[in-house]
Design a protein around this motif. Sequence first.
Motif, PDB file in Angstrom:
ATOM      1  N   ARG A   1       0.833  -0.980  -0.056  1.00  0.00           N
ATOM      2  CA  ARG A   1       0.163  -0.429  -0.555  1.00  0.00           C
ATOM      3  C   ARG A   1       0.927   1.711   0.212  1.00  0.00           C
ATOM      4  O   ARG A   1       0.640   2.347  -1.012  1.00  0.00           O
ATOM      5  N   VAL A   2       2.052   1.273   0.749  1.00  0.00           N
ATOM      6  CA  VAL A   2       2.598   2.231   0.679  1.00  0.00           C
ATOM      7  C   VAL A   2       3.139   2.635  -1.017  1.00  0.00           C
ATOM      8  O   VAL A   2       3.545   3.506  -1.491  1.00  0.00           O
ATOM      9  N   ALA A   3       4.384   1.939  -1.118  1.00  0.00           N
ATOM     10  CA  ALA A   3       4.465   1.791  -2.692  1.00  0.00           C
ATOM     11  C   ALA A   3       3.531   2.346  -3.501  1.00  0.00           C
ATOM     12  O   ALA A   3       4.002   3.168  -4.415  1.00  0.00           O
ATOM     13  N   LYS A   4       2.387   1.936  -3.377  1.00  0.00           N
ATOM     14  CA  LYS A   4       1.455   1.944  -4.160  1.00  0.00           C
ATOM     15  C   LYS A   4       1.289   3.854  -4.447  1.00  0.00           C
ATOM     16  O   LYS A   4       0.942   4.071  -5.020  1.00  0.00           O
ATOM     17  N   THR A   5       0.578   4.250  -3.407  1.00  0.00           N
ATOM     18  CA  THR A   5       0.414   5.868  -3.010  1.00  0.00           C
ATOM     19  C   THR A   5       1.449   6.565  -3.499  1.00  0.00           C
ATOM     20  O   THR A   5       1.029   7.410  -4.340  1.00  0.00           O
ATOM     21  N   CYS A   6       2.339   6.078  -2.972  1.00  0.00           N
ATOM     22  CA  CYS A   6       4.253   6.956  -3.739  1.00  0.00           C
ATOM     23  C   CYS A   6       4.237   6.293  -5.303  1.00  0.00           C
ATOM     24  O   CYS A   6       4.557   7.603  -5.596  1.00  0.00           O
ATOM     25  N   VAL A   7       3.956   5.779  -5.816  1.00  0.00           N
ATOM     26  CA  VAL A   7       3.830   5.044  -7.066  1.00  0.00           C
ATOM     27  C   VAL A   7       3.363   6.299  -7.969  1.00  0.00           C
ATOM     28  O   VAL A   7       3.072   6.947  -8.864  1.00  0.00           O
ATOM     29  N   ASN A   8       1.825   6.269  -7.259  1.00  0.00           N
ATOM     30  CA  ASN A   8       0.426   7.334  -7.607  1.00  0.00           C
ATOM     31  C   ASN A   8       0.966   8.946  -7.661  1.00  0.00           C
ATOM     32  O   ASN A   8       0.123   9.745  -8.143  1.00  0.00           O
TER      33      ASN A   8
ATOM     34  N   HIS B   1      -0.975   7.170   7.264  1.00  0.00           N
ATOM     35  CA  HIS B   1      -2.412   6.368   7.295  1.00  0.00           C
ATOM     36  C   HIS B   1      -1.571   5.033   7.821  1.00  0.00           C
ATOM     37  O   HIS B   1      -2.202   3.874   8.456  1.00  0.00           O
ATOM     38  N   GLU B   2      -0.908   5.134   6.590  1.00  0.00           N
ATOM     39  CA  GLU B   2      -0.054   3.443   6.289  1.00  0.00           C
ATOM     40  C   GLU B   2       0.721   2.235   7.121  1.00  0.00           C
ATOM     41  O   GLU B   2      -0.094   1.844   7.643  1.00  0.00           O
TER      42      GLU B   2
END
Length: 96
Positions: free
Chosen positions: A22-29, A57-58
């Motif tokens: 989730r952290v990686a996906k958020t950063c990719v966005n 939050h994550e």
Amino acid sequence: MFILITYDVNTEDAAGRKRLRRVAKTCVNYGVRVQNSVFECQADAAQWRELKAKLLHEIDDEKDSLRFYYLNENQSKKAEHHGAKETIKVNEPLIL
């Protein structure tokens, strides 16, 4: 603003591996991955507040860590890269 985000998420259990994704996906966005747990992001103040809130939050404050480095335009141009996986520049136009 130009921000360098680094994170270390404890992946000893399934919940940690899920947090990491989730952290990686958020950063990719919001930015460009320059190393496994390092992202370069360029955002205005509103985007930055949103991204930071999502990341905070994550993570699990007891097991994980986040670091934010606030860089100005001149500092970002001083970055030097060597080796594989040359990345795109977040502040330059992307032509596909």
